[in-house]
Design an enzyme around this catalytic site. Structure first.
Site, PDB file in Angstrom:
ATOM      1  N   GLY A 189       0.784  -1.286   0.047  1.00 55.03           N
ATOM      2  CA  GLY A 189      -0.074  -0.133  -0.020  1.00 55.03           C
ATOM      3  C   GLY A 189       0.867   1.157  -0.020  1.00 55.03           C
ATOM      4  O   GLY A 189       2.022   1.374   0.421  1.00 55.03           O
ATOM      5  N   CYS A 192       1.603   2.576   3.637  1.00 54.24           N
ATOM      6  CA  CYS A 192       1.754   1.349   4.309  1.00 54.24           C
ATOM      7  C   CYS A 192       3.198   1.222   4.862  1.00 54.24           C
ATOM      8  O   CYS A 192       3.948   1.352   4.004  1.00 54.24           O
ATOM      9  CB  CYS A 192       1.072   0.110   3.703  1.00 54.24           C
ATOM     10  SG  CYS A 192       1.830  -1.498   4.439  1.00 54.24           S
ATOM     11  N   THR A 194       4.300  -1.365   6.882  1.00 54.48           N
ATOM     12  CA  THR A 194       4.319  -2.909   7.235  1.00 54.48           C
ATOM     13  C   THR A 194       5.910  -3.353   6.785  1.00 54.48           C
ATOM     14  O   THR A 194       6.594  -4.039   7.848  1.00 54.48           O
ATOM     15  CB  THR A 194       3.231  -3.767   6.722  1.00 54.48           C
ATOM     16  OG1 THR A 194       1.959  -3.393   7.299  1.00 54.48           O
ATOM     17  CG2 THR A 194       3.526  -5.214   7.180  1.00 54.48           C
ATOM     18  N   GLY A 227      -0.945  -1.064  -3.941  1.00 51.17           N
ATOM     19  CA  GLY A 227       0.270  -1.355  -4.752  1.00 51.17           C
ATOM     20  C   GLY A 227      -0.106  -0.839  -6.108  1.00 51.17           C
ATOM     21  O   GLY A 227       1.103  -0.473  -6.734  1.00 51.17           O
ATOM     22  N   SER A 276      -3.668   2.792   9.948  1.00 53.21           N
ATOM     23  CA  SER A 276      -3.065   2.480  11.252  1.00 53.21           C
ATOM     24  C   SER A 276      -2.365   3.500  11.430  1.00 53.21           C
ATOM     25  O   SER A 276      -1.332   3.324  12.319  1.00 53.21           O
ATOM     26  CB  SER A 276      -2.440   1.062  11.446  1.00 53.21           C
ATOM     27  OG  SER A 276      -1.479   0.847  10.669  1.00 53.21           O
ATOM     28  N   ARG A 292      -4.587  -2.217  12.526  1.00 57.28           N
ATOM     29  CA  ARG A 292      -3.399  -2.477  11.774  1.00 57.28           C
ATOM     30  C   ARG A 292      -2.386  -2.872  12.631  1.00 57.28           C
ATOM     31  O   ARG A 292      -2.035  -2.102  13.683  1.00 57.28           O
ATOM     32  CB  ARG A 292      -3.077  -1.463  10.646  1.00 57.28           C
ATOM     33  CG  ARG A 292      -4.022  -1.215   9.906  1.00 57.28           C
ATOM     34  CD  ARG A 292      -3.815  -2.200   8.753  1.00 57.28           C
ATOM     35  NE  ARG A 292      -4.888  -1.993   7.793  1.00 57.28           N
ATOM     36  CZ  ARG A 292      -5.143  -2.852   6.635  1.00 57.28           C
ATOM     37  NH1 ARG A 292      -4.518  -4.005   6.702  1.00 57.28           N
ATOM     38  NH2 ARG A 292      -6.010  -2.468   5.785  1.00 57.28           N
ATOM     39  N   GLY A 296       0.972   3.369   9.698  1.00 54.59           N
ATOM     40  CA  GLY A 296       1.039   3.646   8.335  1.00 54.59           C
ATOM     41  C   GLY A 296       1.358   5.243   8.201  1.00 54.59           C
ATOM     42  O   GLY A 296       1.351   5.787   9.134  1.00 54.59           O
TER      43      GLY A 296
HETATM   44  P1  5GP Z   1      -2.983   1.814  -2.114  1.00 53.42           P
HETATM   45  O1  5GP Z   1      -4.015   1.492  -3.244  1.00 53.42           O
HETATM   46  O2  5GP Z   1      -3.206   2.944  -1.473  1.00 53.42           O
HETATM   47  O3  5GP Z   1      -1.651   1.434  -2.876  1.00 53.42           O
HETATM   48  O4  5GP Z   1      -3.411   0.706  -0.938  1.00 53.42           O
HETATM   49  C1  5GP Z   1      -4.549   0.567  -0.286  1.00 53.42           C
HETATM   50  C2  5GP Z   1      -4.547  -0.467   0.755  1.00 53.42           C
HETATM   51  O5  5GP Z   1      -3.309  -0.267   1.581  1.00 53.42           O
HETATM   52  C3  5GP Z   1      -5.586  -0.608   1.568  1.00 53.42           C
HETATM   53  O6  5GP Z   1      -6.754  -1.145   0.993  1.00 53.42           O
HETATM   54  C4  5GP Z   1      -5.226  -1.523   2.632  1.00 53.42           C
HETATM   55  O7  5GP Z   1      -5.233  -2.748   2.602  1.00 53.42           O
HETATM   56  C5  5GP Z   1      -3.800  -0.916   2.834  1.00 53.42           C
HETATM   57  N1  5GP Z   1      -3.642  -0.123   4.044  1.00 53.42           N
HETATM   58  C6  5GP Z   1      -4.334   0.950   4.333  1.00 53.42           C
HETATM   59  N2  5GP Z   1      -3.802   1.664   5.435  1.00 53.42           N
HETATM   60  C7  5GP Z   1      -3.031   1.142   5.854  1.00 53.42           C
HETATM   61  C8  5GP Z   1      -1.981   0.932   7.296  1.00 53.42           C
HETATM   62  O8  5GP Z   1      -1.909   1.939   7.889  1.00 53.42           O
HETATM   63  N3  5GP Z   1      -1.196   0.111   7.184  1.00 53.42           N
HETATM   64  C9  5GP Z   1      -1.080  -0.913   6.210  1.00 53.42           C
HETATM   65  N4  5GP Z   1      -0.085  -1.831   6.354  1.00 53.42           N
HETATM   66  N5  5GP Z   1      -1.665  -0.947   5.203  1.00 53.42           N
HETATM   67  C10 5GP Z   1      -2.673  -0.024   5.019  1.00 53.42           C
END
Ligand code: 5GP
Length: 354
Positions: A189, A192, A194, A227, A276, A292, A296
């Site tokens: 993400g 994110c 993690t 992603g 998170s 989470r 994040g």
């Molecule tokens: P993006 O499209 O922005 O690359 O990814 C979105 C996804 O990131 C969300 O659907 C969720 O699964 C993940 N995500 C959202 N907030 C957080 C966070 O605070 N920590 C983590 N590890 N993943 C997040």
């Protein structure tokens, strides 16, 4: 001794789709592109319910998965996972005023005791809700599987999206425990951390290829979650076998995203943050601390106006990809996909493409 899996695992940035000779016919290339059918229909394994639409999904983040977003996306037949922080009353009001849109959204829930109670309350208030999104950072826990079974038992005919996981064996376990659509993605993400905090993750393209294979073998479905940074990444996720593709960052910064427009040095921004992140924790004090496992980020993204322009850009990219590989429908895209590994995506001599 620690084990090392020496198979190379790939991300969206590592591949491109190889163009293929096509028999698609039309008087002009533009017409061929416009005729590509992006709608898909699915019959879900456990709920036995039917879906029809363009399977691009707004993430259940409180800046993105809003009622306002659902209204705008539904106009284009896209889907929204509504974030879990709306009250039952807000849900009732939304459903009363937008009965058609309710069939194109999911209600989200974590796995706490209060979460189950609130989920039941919302579904009692809005029985026409057809989808439930069960979302935890780590979909590998026994507790999560037990919660999923409980929700399946309580709501036998609701379609359940559940995750997040990145490996085939856990996809299978969640499907057998009652999930219909498995959320795939740990660490990709845009907000994110993690991978930085926990050192855990899985390159998203490979995760999607492996998890789609596992899910489809059992008659289940997957959503690639996280992603995607541009329409081409959405194409690659579908090409890899994702049935749905979930977007957070790409849909942030719009009028439909929650939060005020911030003015700085004559430029406009909106706040976007992980569920998170400290920002989310503060906003929903006590409510998201366990949501989470790792923090994040909080970022200011350029203000992008109405989401419609972004949606049309994404759908345009998908249609174009289909014509390059000779797929008349989105359904045929993964069958006609051959990925080639690359060392460079774009020519940046005049700066990064926007
Ligand atoms: P993006 O499209 O922005 O690359 O990814 C979105 C996804 O990131 C969300 O659907 C969720 O699964 C993940 N995500 C959202 N907030 C957080 C966070 O605070 N920590 C983590 N590890 N993943 C997040």
């Amino acid at each position: 001794m620690p084990r090392i899996d020496n198979d190379v695992k790939l991300d969206f940035k590592d591949v491109l789709l190889r163009p293929k000779r096509s028999t698609l016919k039309s008087r002009s290339e533009v017409h061929t592109t416009l005729r590509v059918d992006l709608k898909r229909s699915f019959m879900f394994r456990n709920s036995q319910q039917k879906y029809e639409g363009i399977p691009v999904v707004a993430a259940n983040m409180d800046t993105v998965g809003t009622f306002q977003m659902a209204k705008s996306l539904a106009k284009h037949c896209l889907f929204t996972c509504i974030h879990k922080h709306y009250s039952t009353e807000a849900w009732r009001e939304f459903a009363d005023n937008n009965p058609d849109i309710v069939s194109n959204v999911a209600v989200s829930s974590g796995i706490g005791q209060n979460d189950f109670q609130k989920l039941c309350e919302i579904i009692t208030a809005v029985p026409s809700l057809r989808y439930i999104c069960l979302d935890v950072a780590n979909g590998y826990s026994e507790l999560f599987v037990e919660f999923l079974k409980k929700v399946r038992h309580q709501f036998p005919d609701k379609t359940i999206m559940a995750g997040n996981v990145v490996t085939g064996e856990m996809v299978e376990e969640l499907i057998l425990a009652g999930a219909d659509i498995i959320k795939v993605g740990i660490g990709p993400g845009s907000v994110c951390t993690t991978r930085k905090k926990a050192g855990v993750g899985y390159p998203q393209l490979s995760a999607v290829i492996e998890c789609a294979d596992a899910a489809h073998g059992l008659g289940g479905h997957i959503v690639s979650d996280g992603g995607c940074t541009c329409p081409g990444d959405v194409v690659k996720a579908f090409g890899a076998g994702a049935d749905f593709v979930m977007l957070g960052g790409m849909l942030s910064g719009h009028d439909e995203s929650d939060g005020e427009v911030i003015q700085k040095n004559g430029k406009k921004f909106k706040l976007f943050y992980g569920m998170s992140s400290a920002t989310a924790m503060n906003k929903h004090a006590g409510g998201v601390a366990d949501y989470r496992a790792s923090e994040g980020k909080t970022v200011e993204v350029p203000y992008k106006g109405e989401v419609t322009d972004t949606v049309l850009d994404i759908l345009g990219g998908l249609r174009s990809a289909c014509t390059y590989v000779g797929a008349g429908k989105l359904k045929e895209l993964s069958r006609r996909t051959t990925f080639i590994r690359v060392t460079q995506q774009t020519n940046n001599i005049f700066g990064m493409p926007t």
